[in-house]
Write a protein that holds these residues in place. Structure first.
Motif, PDB file in Angstrom:
ATOM      1  N   THR A   4       0.842  -1.186   0.000  1.00 23.80           N
ATOM      2  CA  THR A   4       0.000   0.000   0.000  1.00 23.80           C
ATOM      3  C   THR A   4       0.884   1.246   0.000  1.00 23.80           C
ATOM      4  N   CYS A   5       0.359   2.321  -0.555  1.00 25.70           N
ATOM      5  CA  CYS A   5       1.095   3.575  -0.693  1.00 25.70           C
ATOM      6  C   CYS A   5       1.395   4.179   0.683  1.00 25.70           C
ATOM      7  N   PRO A   6       2.664   4.537   0.945  1.00 30.75           N
ATOM      8  CA  PRO A   6       2.999   5.148   2.234  1.00 30.75           C
ATOM      9  C   PRO A   6       2.405   6.547   2.387  1.00 30.75           C
ATOM     10  N   ASP A   7       2.010   7.181   1.296  1.00 30.53           N
ATOM     11  CA  ASP A   7       1.430   8.527   1.359  1.00 30.53           C
ATOM     12  C   ASP A   7      -0.077   8.505   1.567  1.00 30.53           C
ATOM     13  N   CYS A   8      -0.792   7.729   0.749  1.00 30.25           N
ATOM     14  CA  CYS A   8      -2.252   7.795   0.803  1.00 30.25           C
ATOM     15  C   CYS A   8      -2.904   6.474   1.173  1.00 30.25           C
ATOM     16  N   GLY A   9      -2.139   5.391   1.284  1.00 33.81           N
ATOM     17  CA  GLY A   9      -2.697   4.119   1.727  1.00 33.81           C
ATOM     18  C   GLY A   9      -3.431   3.319   0.671  1.00 33.81           C
ATOM     19  N   ARG A  62       3.756   1.628  -8.428  1.00 30.73           N
ATOM     20  CA  ARG A  62       3.045   2.883  -8.701  1.00 30.73           C
ATOM     21  C   ARG A  62       1.742   2.906  -7.925  1.00 30.73           C
ATOM     22  N   CYS A  63       1.509   3.992  -7.188  1.00 28.41           N
ATOM     23  CA  CYS A  63       0.252   4.132  -6.463  1.00 28.41           C
ATOM     24  C   CYS A  63      -0.863   4.398  -7.461  1.00 28.41           C
ATOM     25  N   THR A  64      -1.955   3.616  -7.361  1.00 28.28           N
ATOM     26  CA  THR A  64      -3.047   3.747  -8.318  1.00 28.28           C
ATOM     27  C   THR A  64      -3.876   4.999  -8.055  1.00 28.28           C
ATOM     28  N   ARG A  65      -3.656   5.668  -6.903  1.00 31.48           N
ATOM     29  CA  ARG A  65      -4.447   6.865  -6.595  1.00 31.48           C
ATOM     30  C   ARG A  65      -3.644   8.153  -6.766  1.00 31.48           C
ATOM     31  N   CYS A  66      -2.499   8.270  -6.061  1.00 33.08           N
ATOM     32  CA  CYS A  66      -1.747   9.538  -6.114  1.00 33.08           C
ATOM     33  C   CYS A  66      -0.561   9.504  -7.060  1.00 33.08           C
ATOM     34  N   GLY A  67      -0.222   8.318  -7.591  1.00 30.72           N
ATOM     35  CA  GLY A  67       0.850   8.240  -8.579  1.00 30.72           C
ATOM     36  C   GLY A  67       2.247   8.135  -7.997  1.00 30.72           C
TER      37      GLY A  67
HETATM   38 ZN   LIG Z   1      -0.717   7.116  -2.988  1.00 33.91          ZN
END
Ligand SMILES: [Zn+2]
Length: 77
Positions: A4-9, A62-67
């Motif tokens: 999971t993305c460390p920025d937005c989860g 690659r984060c699917t939400r924030c990139g």
């Molecule tokens: Zn993200």
């Protein structure tokens, strides 16, 4: 590999970074040890020095939400 993305989860998907160089044959970009140094031939720049350096292909999530991209050196087995 569920990350999971460390920025937005959000979910991250696996991929890699392509290096096109000057040819039409794409390659996976690599991590190289040390700082980049110009390679020269007869006083002309001919790229960067790679001889004798450790090289490891780079994987990228690659984060699917924030990139956000998370790069990692792939394990060589
Ligand atoms: Zn993200």
């Amino acid at each position: 590999m569920a990350m999971t993305c460390p920025d937005c989860g959000s979910a991250m998907e696996a991929g890699f970074v392509v290096d096109h160089g000057e040819s039409e044959m794409p390659r996976v970009a690599s991590w190289v040890e040390g700082a980049p140094e110009d390679a020269k031939f007869l006083g002309m720049k001919v790229g960067i020095k790679l001889k004798g350096r450790r090289k490891i292909p780079i994987g990228a999530l690659r984060c699917t939400r924030c990139g956000l991209l998370k790069l990692y050196a792939m394990n060589q087995t």
